[in-house]
Design an enzyme around this catalytic site. Structure first.
Site, PDB file in Angstrom:
ATOM      1  N   SER A   1      79.706  74.470 134.536  1.00  0.00           N
ATOM      2  CA  SER A   1      78.436  75.175 134.788  1.00  0.00           C
ATOM      3  C   SER A   1      77.447  74.998 133.639  1.00  0.00           C
ATOM      4  CB  SER A   1      78.673  76.669 135.055  1.00  0.00           C
ATOM      5  OG  SER A   1      79.166  77.319 133.906  1.00  0.00           O
ATOM      6  N   HIS A   2      77.936  74.673 132.428  1.00  0.00           N
ATOM      7  CA  HIS A   2      77.029  74.556 131.274  1.00  0.00           C
ATOM      8  C   HIS A   2      77.205  73.246 130.520  1.00  0.00           C
ATOM      9  CE1 HIS A   2      76.242  78.639 132.427  1.00  0.00           C
ATOM     10  NE2 HIS A   2      75.168  78.591 131.673  1.00  0.00           N
TER      11      HIS A   2
ATOM     12  N   ARG B   1      73.401  71.266 133.192  1.00  0.00           N
ATOM     13  CA  ARG B   1      72.239  71.925 132.601  1.00  0.00           C
ATOM     14  C   ARG B   1      71.066  70.973 132.368  1.00  0.00           C
ATOM     15  NH1 ARG B   1      71.353  76.586 134.110  1.00  0.00           N
ATOM     16  NH2 ARG B   1      73.338  76.947 135.052  1.00  0.00           N
TER      17      ARG B   1
ATOM     18  N   ALA C   1      75.714  77.336 126.793  1.00  0.00           N
ATOM     19  CA  ALA C   1      76.908  78.129 126.478  1.00  0.00           C
ATOM     20  C   ALA C   1      76.853  78.535 125.014  1.00  0.00           C
ATOM     21  CB  ALA C   1      78.152  77.294 126.743  1.00  0.00           C
TER      22      ALA C   1
ATOM     23  N   GLY D   1      74.863  79.935 136.758  1.00  0.00           N
ATOM     24  CA  GLY D   1      75.215  78.520 136.906  1.00  0.00           C
ATOM     25  C   GLY D   1      76.407  78.340 137.834  1.00  0.00           C
ATOM     26  N   GLU D   2      77.337  79.272 137.800  1.00  0.00           N
ATOM     27  CA  GLU D   2      78.534  79.200 138.656  1.00  0.00           C
ATOM     28  C   GLU D   2      78.123  79.415 140.115  1.00  0.00           C
ATOM     29  OE1 GLU D   2      82.393  78.277 138.805  1.00  0.00           O
ATOM     30  OE2 GLU D   2      81.348  78.494 136.898  1.00  0.00           O
TER      31      GLU D   2
ATOM     32  N   LYS E   1      80.864  99.444 133.134  1.00  0.00           N
ATOM     33  CA  LYS E   1      81.195  99.009 131.772  1.00  0.00           C
ATOM     34  C   LYS E   1      80.465  97.704 131.432  1.00  0.00           C
ATOM     35  CE  LYS E   1      85.670 101.299 131.993  1.00  0.00           C
ATOM     36  NZ  LYS E   1      87.109 101.224 131.809  1.00  0.00           N
TER      37      LYS E   1
ATOM     38  N   ARG F   1      97.653  84.377 128.812  1.00  0.00           N
ATOM     39  CA  ARG F   1      97.074  83.319 127.993  1.00  0.00           C
ATOM     40  C   ARG F   1      95.879  83.850 127.206  1.00  0.00           C
ATOM     41  NH1 ARG F   1      92.088  80.642 129.428  1.00  0.00           N
ATOM     42  NH2 ARG F   1      91.663  80.490 131.671  1.00  0.00           N
ATOM     43  N   LEU F   2      95.597  83.219 126.087  1.00  0.00           N
ATOM     44  CA  LEU F   2      94.408  83.592 125.327  1.00  0.00           C
ATOM     45  C   LEU F   2      93.204  82.899 125.949  1.00  0.00           C
ATOM     46  CD1 LEU F   2      95.730  83.250 121.651  1.00  0.00           C
ATOM     47  CD2 LEU F   2      95.478  85.334 123.022  1.00  0.00           C
TER      48      LEU F   2
ATOM     49  N   SER G   1      90.003  80.601 126.258  1.00  0.00           N
ATOM     50  CA  SER G   1      89.670  79.261 125.721  1.00  0.00           C
ATOM     51  C   SER G   1      90.846  78.291 125.721  1.00  0.00           C
ATOM     52  CB  SER G   1      89.037  79.322 124.319  1.00  0.00           C
ATOM     53  OG  SER G   1      87.796  79.974 124.410  1.00  0.00           O
TER      54      SER G   1
HETATM   55  P1  NDP Z   1      84.240  82.206 132.631  1.00  0.00           P
HETATM   56  O1  NDP Z   1      84.402  83.316 133.557  1.00  0.00           O
HETATM   57  O2  NDP Z   1      84.452  80.831 133.130  1.00  0.00           O
HETATM   58  O3  NDP Z   1      85.152  82.361 131.337  1.00  0.00           O
HETATM   59  C1  NDP Z   1      85.024  83.413 130.488  1.00  0.00           C
HETATM   60  C2  NDP Z   1      85.987  83.378 129.327  1.00  0.00           C
HETATM   61  O4  NDP Z   1      87.192  83.969 129.784  1.00  0.00           O
HETATM   62  C3  NDP Z   1      86.340  82.019 128.783  1.00  0.00           C
HETATM   63  O5  NDP Z   1      86.487  82.145 127.382  1.00  0.00           O
HETATM   64  C4  NDP Z   1      87.659  81.716 129.492  1.00  0.00           C
HETATM   65  O6  NDP Z   1      88.500  80.813 128.799  1.00  0.00           O
HETATM   66  C5  NDP Z   1      88.274  83.076 129.548  1.00  0.00           C
HETATM   67  N1  NDP Z   1      89.245  83.211 130.627  1.00  0.00           N
HETATM   68  C6  NDP Z   1      89.109  82.831 131.919  1.00  0.00           C
HETATM   69  N2  NDP Z   1      90.223  83.125 132.610  1.00  0.00           N
HETATM   70  C7  NDP Z   1      91.086  83.689 131.733  1.00  0.00           C
HETATM   71  C8  NDP Z   1      92.404  84.206 131.847  1.00  0.00           C
HETATM   72  N3  NDP Z   1      93.062  84.205 133.013  1.00  0.00           N
HETATM   73  N4  NDP Z   1      92.992  84.719 130.739  1.00  0.00           N
HETATM   74  C9  NDP Z   1      92.335  84.722 129.551  1.00  0.00           C
HETATM   75  N5  NDP Z   1      91.092  84.248 129.392  1.00  0.00           N
HETATM   76  C10 NDP Z   1      90.469  83.756 130.465  1.00  0.00           C
HETATM   77  O7  NDP Z   1      82.753  82.308 131.954  1.00  0.00           O
HETATM   78  P2  NDP Z   1      81.355  82.557 132.669  1.00  0.00           P
HETATM   79  O8  NDP Z   1      81.304  81.775 133.942  1.00  0.00           O
HETATM   80  O9  NDP Z   1      81.047  83.984 132.705  1.00  0.00           O
HETATM   81  O10 NDP Z   1      80.401  81.844 131.597  1.00  0.00           O
HETATM   82  C11 NDP Z   1      80.434  80.431 131.460  1.00  0.00           C
HETATM   83  C12 NDP Z   1      79.479  80.002 130.396  1.00  0.00           C
HETATM   84  O11 NDP Z   1      78.159  80.286 130.793  1.00  0.00           O
HETATM   85  C13 NDP Z   1      79.654  80.658 129.039  1.00  0.00           C
HETATM   86  O12 NDP Z   1      79.885  79.642 128.097  1.00  0.00           O
HETATM   87  C14 NDP Z   1      78.350  81.363 128.783  1.00  0.00           C
HETATM   88  O13 NDP Z   1      77.880  81.321 127.438  1.00  0.00           O
HETATM   89  C15 NDP Z   1      77.391  80.593 129.670  1.00  0.00           C
HETATM   90  N6  NDP Z   1      76.253  81.419 130.050  1.00  0.00           N
HETATM   91  C16 NDP Z   1      75.073  81.210 129.426  1.00  0.00           C
HETATM   92  C17 NDP Z   1      73.984  81.975 129.735  1.00  0.00           C
HETATM   93  C18 NDP Z   1      72.689  81.824 129.017  1.00  0.00           C
HETATM   94  O14 NDP Z   1      71.754  82.547 129.309  1.00  0.00           O
HETATM   95  N7  NDP Z   1      72.556  80.941 128.072  1.00  0.00           N
HETATM   96  C19 NDP Z   1      74.055  83.033 130.745  1.00  0.00           C
HETATM   97  C20 NDP Z   1      75.369  83.175 131.323  1.00  0.00           C
HETATM   98  C21 NDP Z   1      76.429  82.394 130.994  1.00  0.00           C
HETATM   99  P3  NDP Z   1      88.681  79.295 129.372  1.00  0.00           P
HETATM  100  O15 NDP Z   1      87.340  78.644 129.181  1.00  0.00           O
HETATM  101  O16 NDP Z   1      89.763  78.703 128.556  1.00  0.00           O
HETATM  102  O17 NDP Z   1      89.048  79.447 130.827  1.00  0.00           O
HETATM  103  O1  PYC Z   2      74.494  80.696 134.102  1.00  0.00           O
HETATM  104  O2  PYC Z   2      73.565  82.662 134.075  1.00  0.00           O
HETATM  105  C1  PYC Z   2      73.596  81.480 133.739  1.00  0.00           C
HETATM  106  C2  PYC Z   2      72.557  80.950 132.850  1.00  0.00           C
HETATM  107  C3  PYC Z   2      71.350  81.471 132.572  1.00  0.00           C
HETATM  108  C4  PYC Z   2      70.728  80.637 131.687  1.00  0.00           C
HETATM  109  C5  PYC Z   2      71.562  79.626 131.434  1.00  0.00           C
HETATM  110  N1  PYC Z   2      72.695  79.833 132.147  1.00  0.00           N
END
Ligand code: NDP
Ligand code: PYC
Length: 338
Positions: A47-48, A52, A123, A187-188, A230, A304-305, A307
């Site tokens: 997604s990023h 992008r 991201a 983005g997702e 929350k 899992r942790l 990332s």
């Molecule tokens: P995700 O839901 O894909 O992941 C969120 C975090 O949770 C990651 O660190 C991921 O690790 C972790 N995670 C996922 N599943 C598990 C699990 N089962 N157990 C433990 N940890 C887990 O992220 P989003 O879709 O919410 O966001 C994706 C990206 O979009 C981010 O990088 C964010 O910065 C970016 N974003 C940017 C915006 C902007 O305005 N610039 C706005 C919104 C989002 P892993 O990657 O290893 O799965």
């Molecule tokens: O995925 O929500 C999002 C986003 C906003 C700006 C960049 N990514």
């Protein structure tokens, strides 16, 4: 025919540079953006990553972003590094101000970077991981556009507002998480829409305020925060810390500034850094060991942790020398590259 395309790591970077240059970005911004997108795509951040580039091109087309502007850092004696992106993309401002943030964090124990007047599409984990690789703990947050309803509401007031955190670990990848405070990042949802897939329940409302799993209806209606009230409160905190606290726009104001265009959100960003050496009174090794016991207790029960998927993707993609992206995205990128 396969619905994915393989790109070597050099091809990701080269394609990004070509598209950004064609779109109208100058060399410094092209490099900062292409480096970031390559880093994200190698970790399979679909997604990023390269996706992008569409937003980068749209933002330039909307005529709002300055693709050539140089960020300006204001000198200070306190623990705040203020960098004015002056209407450019955030990444160059972060890159130039990063050494100042590291130096101030080592001097004061805690320091912050406030980026103002930036277009932001990226991201956050690559930024906090640059701080953890310098031995500092760090968190970062930004607003976006007001697509997200507060808990109990029916229309967008909040951004998708990501929060990222990274903790340095000796001899191994850091503990990092980075997620939108909306149930799904925008983005997702866009990727679900492109793939013609329904969303899970609990992600969005349609224009009338009814729950929807249709990505089109979700984008026209309102997204939901994760974790109900929350996530909603966390999202409001991010609006405040990365908005009014640093003299910059909220997601509501960012969307108004976009004025109906598809440009990236325009606002500020705050990054906080902590020096473990100073906070732990010099007992870094003992305290690292305590953090490691916590991580071991988590992974020892099969959890899992965050990332770990990303680090595994990085290792796999680097070893095989290529990444995979969807053919439909590749087609759109080739059109922008021509
Ligand atoms: P995700 O839901 O894909 O992941 C969120 C975090 O949770 C990651 O660190 C991921 O690790 C972790 N995670 C996922 N599943 C598990 C699990 N089962 N157990 C433990 N940890 C887990 O992220 P989003 O879709 O919410 O966001 C994706 C990206 O979009 C981010 O990088 C964010 O910065 C970016 N974003 C940017 C915006 C902007 O305005 N610039 C706005 C919104 C989002 P892993 O990657 O290893 O799965
Ligand atoms: O995925 O929500 C999002 C986003 C906003 C700006 C960049 N990514």
């Amino acid at each position: 025919m396969s619905d994915t395309v393989k790109l070597t790591l050099d091809e990701i970077h080269g394609l990004s540079l070509t598209i950004l240059k064609n779109a109208g970005y100058g060399p410094d911004h092209c490099t900062a953006i292409a480096d970031l997108l390559t880093t994200c795509q190698i970790d399979d951040c679909q997604s990023h990553g390269l996706f992008r580039l569409l937003m980068c091109a749209e933002t330039m087309k909307a005529g709002k972003v300055d693709g050539h502007v140089a960020p300006v850092i204001t000198p200070s004696d306190n623990a705040i590094v203020r960098v004015d992106a002056r209407g450019g993309i955030s990444l160059l401002a972060f890159h130039e101000a990063l050494p100042h943030l590291i130096e101030k964090t080592r001097t004061h124990g805690i320091a912050a970077m406030a980026i103002n007047r930036c277009f932001h599409f990226s991201a956050l984990w690559p930024e906090v991981e640059q701080l953890s690789s310098a031995g500092l703990a760090a968190m970062a947050m930004v607003p976006s556009h007001s697509w997200v309803a507060p808990a109990g509401g029916t229309r967008g007031s909040l951004g998708t507002n990501p929060l990222a955190f990274s903790w340095p670990r000796q001899g191994q990848d850091p503990f990092t998480f980075d997620f939108a405070t909306s149930a799904f990042a925008r983005g997702e949802i866009e990727l679900y829409r492109r793939a013609g897939k329904p969303l899970p329940d609990g992600v969005a409302l349609d224009k009338k305020g009814n729950p929807t799993t249709d990505p089109h209806a979700a984008m026209e209606g309102a997204m939901l925060t994760f974790g109900g009230y929350k996530g909603s409160a966390l999202s409001i905190m991010i609006e405040l810390l990365a908005g009014p606290l640093i003299d910059d726009l909220t997601s509501l104001e960012s969307l108004a500034y976009a004025d109906g265009t598809s440009s990236a959100p325009y606002h500020g960003e705050i990054i906080l850094a902590f020096d473990p050496a100073q906070f732990s009174g010099g007992r870094v090794d003992e305290n690292d060991a305590r953090a490691e016991r916590l991580f071991a207790d988590i992974t020892g029960q099969g959890a899992r942790l965050p990332s770990q998927r990303r680090y595994a993707a990085r290792a796999r993609n680097k070893a095989r020398g290529y990444v995979e992206i969807s053919k439909s995205l590749h087609d759109d990128l080739l059109a922008l590259a021509r």
